[in-house]
Structure formats: structure tokens, C-alpha cells
Design a protein around this motif. Structure first.
Motif, mmCIF file in Angstrom:
data_model
loop_
_atom_site.group_PDB
_atom_site.id
_atom_site.type_symbol
_atom_site.label_atom_id
_atom_site.label_comp_id
_atom_site.label_asym_id
_atom_site.label_seq_id
_atom_site.Cartn_x
_atom_site.Cartn_y
_atom_site.Cartn_z
ATOM 1 N N GLY A 1 1.042 -1.046 -0.308
ATOM 2 C CA GLY A 1 0.143 -0.008 -0.478
ATOM 3 C C GLY A 1 0.932 0.916 0.225
ATOM 4 O O GLY A 1 1.989 1.034 0.083
ATOM 5 N N THR B 1 -3.728 0.367 -2.191
ATOM 6 C CA THR B 1 -3.318 0.173 -3.068
ATOM 7 C C THR B 1 -3.424 0.091 -4.854
ATOM 8 O O THR B 1 -4.004 -0.246 -5.443
ATOM 9 C CB THR B 1 -3.630 -1.659 -2.942
ATOM 10 N N SER C 1 2.537 -0.895 3.812
ATOM 11 C CA SER C 1 2.076 0.594 3.296
ATOM 12 C C SER C 1 3.339 1.076 3.476
ATOM 13 O O SER C 1 3.982 1.607 4.680
ATOM 14 C CB SER C 1 1.437 1.088 3.820
#
Length: 305
Positions: free
Chosen positions: A164, A202, A247
Motif C-alpha cells: 500500500g 494499493t 504500506s
């Protein structure tokens, strides 16, 4: 980005392996770094799933939909402060009460539907997944931990498909640091809308789509000039619900050409102080935006010695 967690997804205790018991807390362990995680067979009786429907928009949020994602579904109108520039907004005018506008215009409802009736999703022995390998998987996990009140339990975990990104654009407006916040609507949020980073998704879910179908500022965040990146780090997401979820967090200095003062619908330039006021009220600012706000404060402190 981290996937939206549909509600009421759990491993029923009646279907757990013999000799085990369900976790007394639905979230399971805070971290799995000291636990052994394996993936047992999914129960055949786990036949229901949850979908989120949002009104007035007819398209559900992309993270909970099996159809092609749409960047427009997460935008929520945001009240504008008085004055000619965001820097002139006073704290008394720009307060958590401002969130009432976007929240009152949107509603998210969660319904239980049969898994077999959810287009584009299927189940195998170990996972529930999207047929084209997008978005996320729901993984059946058996957890053993030696330092918890329960030594063994089973639970579902959400495993994102791809890394992400959580990026916040920053600018100095009249000498004052500002962040470009996004009033984001998602299924599963208690208050429907929360302030989030400028970009949170994402990227693999939007690969190959036309520019107008991609989230605003995504390409800017992915191709940012290294000299403009004030903070960059890979963060692991919360381990009690997510498996192998990471992420890339970014703070990116932008200019007028990249991020004009006149923001797109659903976005607003806010000062760190204004964002801090929202953080003091629950369910106004999501965890990714809070993390980046703290990183900006540290960066500003470093800039001034």
C-alpha cells in the motif's frame, strides 16, 4: 492501501479444531511476531460475507467492491473556510464540527449476503479471495502464542494483494505548513467519513486504468522527486487483523502546479494545528493521517534544529 474490513467476519467457535478455543478478543493478537501462524482448512459452513452499499452514490467503495475500483467513490464534499487562502482559516471556523457536512451527505450500510452471491469472489480450502487476485484475501489462521492469556486460537486475517501507499502532500502557505487532507468515505467507518492522507490505496489495484479512474495525486506520489520527499518509510499494518500488510508512508513537498490551492472536491489544505484539533475528537482522523501528522511534526522540529 490497507483494505476495508467488512463487518461480522469471524471464525465461529463451533467450527474450530478440537482442543482449541476462540480468541476472547475479536482482534486476536496485537502482533504475530512471537506467534506461529498456520492456515488450516476453512469451514464449509462459513457461507456468509458482508458487502457495503453507500448512498447517494450507486457504486460501493472500491475496497469492498468486486467490480473495478473508482476513484470518485471516496470523495466527499468539504466545507470551505472563509478568506482568500487556506492560511486565513481561523481555528474557530475550521473545527471538528466542519465534518458534519460531509458526514451528513453520505451514509454507508453493511448487509450480510451469501458468499455465493458476491460477484467476483470465491472460496477455496484456505482463503476467500477475488477471482482475479486483486484487493485482498481472507486467510484462515491458526495462532499459537506463549505470552497470551489464550495459547491457541483460530481467526480470519486480511492479507492485502500488494504494498500500500499512504502519502500526504505538504506546502507552506503564507509561511505556514499545510497538509492536503482527504475527507474519505469507507465501508466500516463508524462515522462514515474520516480525514485521511492525500493518497491512500494499493496502487496495484489501479494498474492499467485511465488517469481519470485513478485516485487523484496517486501518480505524483508514486513518481515524486526524491529531493521533495521529506519522510519515507515502510510501515507494517496492525497485526491482529492483517497478515503481511505493509504500506509506504510518504511526506511530499508539492508546488502550485502539482497541488494547487484550489483543491479537488473532497480535499482541503489544513494546518497541523487544525488537524490536531480533529485528532482530539474520536473517529475524525484515521490512523494513517495521524501517523503522518506526527512524522511532519518531527520533520519540522528537525528543520529548526
Amino acid at each position: 492501501m490497507r483494505p476495508v474490513v467488512p463487518r461480522r467476519v469471524a471464525a465461529p467457535s463451533s467450527h474450530l479444531p478440537k482442543g482449541t478455543q476462540s480468541c476472547p478478543r475479536p482482534c486476536g493478537p496485537r502482533r504475530h511476531n512471537r506467534a506461529t501462524v498456520s492456515t488450516p482448512q476453512c469451514s464449509n459452513s462459513a457461507s456468509s460475507w458482508c458487502s457495503a452499499r453507500s448512498s447517494p452514490c450507486s457504486t460501493p467503495p472500491s475496497s469492498t467492491s468486486a467490480s473495478r475500483p473508482s476513484a470518485a467513490t471516496s470523495a466527499a464534499p468539504w466545507p470551505r473556510c472563509s478568506g482568500s487562502a487556506p492560511a486565513t482559516c481561523s481555528p474557530s471556523r475550521w473545527s471538528p464540527r466542519s465534518a458534519a457536512g460531509p458526514r451528513s451527505r453520505h451514509d454507508v450500510r453493511t448487509d450480510r449476503v451469501p458468499l455465493a452471491g458476491l460477484p467476483g469472489w470465491e472460496r477455496d480450502a484456505r482463503t476467500i479471495h477475488q477471482v482475479h487476485g486483486r484487493y485482498f484475501d481472507v486467510v484462515a489462521a491458526s495462532v499459537e502464542a506463549g505470552s497470551r492469556e489464550v495459547a491457541h486460537w483460530t481467526q480470519p486475517l486480511f492479507r492485502p494483494r500488494g504494498e500500500g501507499i499512504a502519502a500526504m502532500l505538504t506546502r507552506r502557505i503564507d509561511g505556514v505548513p499545510h497538509l492536503l487532507a482527504h475527507a474519505r468515505r469507507e465501508g466500516g467507518l463508524r462515522e462514515t467519513v474520516e480525514l485521511s492522507p492525500t493518497v491512500m490505496c494499493t496502487p496495484d489495484n489501479y494498474a492499467g486504468l485511465a488517469a481519470h479512474d485513478r485516485p487523484p495525486f496517486l501518480d505524483l506520489a508514486l513518481r515524486a522527486d526524491p529531493s521533495r520527499i521529506r519522510y519515507e518509510a515502510l510501515h507494517s499494518e496492525e497485526g491482529g487483523r492483517f497478515l503481511d500488510a505493509t504500506s509506504r508512508y510518504l511526506l511530499i513537498d508539492a508546488d502550485e502546479r502539482q497541488a494547487p490551492l484550489e483543491e479537488p472536491t473532497g480535499y482541503r489544505w489544513v494546518t497541523p494545528g487544525q488537524l490536531s484539533r480533529f485528532i482530539q475528537h474520536g473517529h475524525c482522523v484515521n490512523v494513517q493521517a495521524r501517523t503522518l501528522a506526527a512524522c511532519l511534526a518531527a520533520a519540522e522540529l528537525g528543520d529548526h534544529g
